[in-house]
Scaffold this motif. Structure first.
Motif, PDB file in Angstrom:
ATOM      1  N   ASP A 122       0.835  -1.198   0.000  1.00 42.75           N
ATOM      2  CA  ASP A 122       0.000   0.000   0.000  1.00 42.75           C
ATOM      3  C   ASP A 122       0.873   1.253   0.000  1.00 42.75           C
ATOM      4  O   ASP A 122       1.948   1.264   0.621  1.00 42.75           O
ATOM      5  N   GLY A 127      -3.121   6.779   0.218  1.00 39.00           N
ATOM      6  CA  GLY A 127      -3.535   5.441  -0.172  1.00 39.00           C
ATOM      7  C   GLY A 127      -5.002   5.387  -0.544  1.00 39.00           C
ATOM      8  O   GLY A 127      -5.787   6.280  -0.201  1.00 39.00           O
ATOM      9  N   PRO A 128      -5.412   4.330  -1.257  1.00 34.84           N
ATOM     10  CA  PRO A 128      -6.783   4.258  -1.766  1.00 34.84           C
ATOM     11  C   PRO A 128      -7.844   3.915  -0.734  1.00 34.84           C
ATOM     12  O   PRO A 128      -9.021   4.229  -0.921  1.00 34.84           O
ATOM     13  N   THR A 129      -7.455   3.275   0.356  1.00 29.00           N
ATOM     14  CA  THR A 129      -8.438   2.815   1.335  1.00 29.00           C
ATOM     15  C   THR A 129      -8.766   3.922   2.332  1.00 29.00           C
ATOM     16  O   THR A 129      -7.862   4.483   2.962  1.00 29.00           O
ATOM     17  N   LYS A 130     -10.066   4.199   2.487  1.00 23.73           N
ATOM     18  CA  LYS A 130     -10.487   5.329   3.317  1.00 23.73           C
ATOM     19  C   LYS A 130     -11.655   4.937   4.221  1.00 23.73           C
ATOM     20  O   LYS A 130     -12.496   4.124   3.850  1.00 23.73           O
ATOM     21  N   ASN A 189     -18.953  -2.891  -2.042  1.00 20.97           N
ATOM     22  CA  ASN A 189     -18.437  -1.542  -2.285  1.00 20.97           C
ATOM     23  C   ASN A 189     -19.400  -0.692  -3.099  1.00 20.97           C
ATOM     24  O   ASN A 189     -19.620   0.484  -2.801  1.00 20.97           O
ATOM     25  N   SER A 207     -12.699   2.177  -1.181  1.00 21.56           N
ATOM     26  CA  SER A 207     -11.703   2.853  -2.008  1.00 21.56           C
ATOM     27  C   SER A 207     -12.378   3.548  -3.182  1.00 21.56           C
ATOM     28  O   SER A 207     -13.602   3.460  -3.355  1.00 21.56           O
ATOM     29  N   SER A 208     -11.555   4.203  -3.993  1.00 23.48           N
ATOM     30  CA  SER A 208     -12.066   4.827  -5.209  1.00 23.48           C
ATOM     31  C   SER A 208     -12.567   3.731  -6.157  1.00 23.48           C
ATOM     32  O   SER A 208     -12.053   2.608  -6.143  1.00 23.48           O
ATOM     33  N   SER A 211     -15.498   5.833  -2.911  1.00 24.49           N
ATOM     34  CA  SER A 211     -15.229   6.820  -1.869  1.00 24.49           C
ATOM     35  C   SER A 211     -15.342   8.233  -2.433  1.00 24.49           C
ATOM     36  O   SER A 211     -15.912   9.134  -1.794  1.00 24.49           O
ATOM     37  N   GLN A 225      -7.390   8.149   6.657  1.00 24.77           N
ATOM     38  CA  GLN A 225      -6.788   7.568   5.470  1.00 24.77           C
ATOM     39  C   GLN A 225      -5.393   7.097   5.846  1.00 24.77           C
ATOM     40  O   GLN A 225      -4.900   7.400   6.930  1.00 24.77           O
TER      41      GLN A 225
END
Length: 351
Positions: A122, A127-130, A189, A207-208, A211, A225
């Protein structure tokens, strides 16, 4: 870090110019540091088509596997669970899989596969995870910090034992909370934006692009984040049969991916040859690749023992394993191949 990327970029750019002058593809032109297998050996690889396994895509598309006498057959699967079943049966040699809770129990029971190389780690930042909270809860002051999530409904795809649960657990740890202090809900998601808007959940882990969709709609606010910067949630694994009976092939498989990782540093990550490789093996777009935050493709392919130990600990403490004592990572990791690759190639400059 800028100096590190600059040094690698200059090195590979010079090498590429020399190779192109001779009309030979850069990846193939460099002399192999280990003799190619003769005759070539077939290596079957099952993988989930995501960018975290991009070192294999580059090694395949740019001729690095071929350079070492490997005929690598890349076979897509729907999930890591499917890949693990093939690996356990010995019908594929290697796989790109996610490290989920059920794996730890399987390893404890004697599952004969080993982590032989990391997937992408990651990003350290952005990073992508929020973790996103409903805006009305932020506006009312009901949620100001992670500690205020106690008792709240948090959605994470995959449910118990999933990677989503791990990320939620790590976020909660910052406030000395556990998943037992919240209501963890399994929500896909794609369904999370609607769940936030309907107020059927209080927070979501995702994630995107979903998000971004929530934040743009004004229904949610980013709370935290970069929950686990540098984390390895996916890995390349080898079947017991592959690493024990054909170690020379496994050695060259990891060596080729290590060379690939060194072709993916800094601006070279978006070189045309690499982008072509990503698109060939992963159903994404050029725009998504260019706009997304790239993972960390370690040029030394180090397997993060501490990170794996933490993954195991969290799943175990969450009650997702059939055992309650720390698992011996010797049942999980075989680092000899990445160690050999660095010995042969030399260690890349430190970040």
């Amino acid at each position: 870090m800028t100096g590190y990327f600059t040094r690698w970029r200059s090195f590979w750019a010079a090498a590429s110019l020399i190779c192109l002058a001779g009309g030979i593809a850069p990846a193939v032109a460099q002399a192999p540091v280990l003799a190619p297998l003769n005759p070539p050996q077939t290596v079957k690889v099952a993988y989930v088509p995501i960018m975290k396994f991009a070192t294999a895509y580059v090694a395949q598309s740019r001729g690095l596997f071929q350079k070492y006498g490997l005929d690598v057959k890349m076979e897509t699967v729907k999930s890591g669970t499917e890949a693990i079943a093939f690996l356990d049966k010995g019908t594929v040699d290697a796989g790109g899989i996610s490290i989920v809770a059920s794996l730890w129990t399987a390893w404890n029971r004697g599952l004969d596969i080993r982590v032989i190389a990391p997937g992408a780690l990651d990003p350290m930042k952005d990073g992508p995870t929020k973790l996103i909270v409903r805006k009305d809860l932020i506006d009312s002051g009901a949620v100001k910090t992670i500690a205020d999530l106690k008792g709240k409904r948090i959605a994470a795809a995959g449910g118990p034992g999933s990677g989503g649960e791990y990320f939620v657990s790590k976020a909660l740890e910052q406030a000395k909370l556990t998943i037992r202090d919240v209501q963890l809900l399994n929500v896909g998601n794609a369904d999370m934006p609607a769940a936030i808007e309907a107020k059927s959940v209080d927070a979501v882990l995702l994630s995107s692009p979903y998000s971004d969709q929530i934040v743009k709609a004004g229904t949610g606010v980013l709370l935290v984040q970069d929950i686990t910067p540098g984390l390895m949630t996916v890995a390349f694994v080898g079947s017991g049969k592959f690493v024990k009976e054909r170690p020379e092939a496994a050695e060259r498989f990891v060596l080729a991916m290590t060379e690939a990782a060194r072709l993916m540093q800094g601006a070279d990550y978006l070189s045309q040859a690499n982008v072509d490789a990503y698109l060939k093996h992963n159903p994404t777009t050029v725009e998504a690749i260019r706009s997304g935050s790239p993972g960390i493709y370690d040029p030394n392919m180090a397997i993060p023992f501490d990170g794996l130990a933490d993954l195991e600990r969290v799943h175990r403490e969450n009650g997702r394993t059939e055992y309650d004592k720390p698992l011996d990572l010797a049942k999980v990791i075989d680092a000899r191949f990445v160690n050999k690759a660095v010995e042969l190639l030399g260690k890349a400059p430190a970040n």
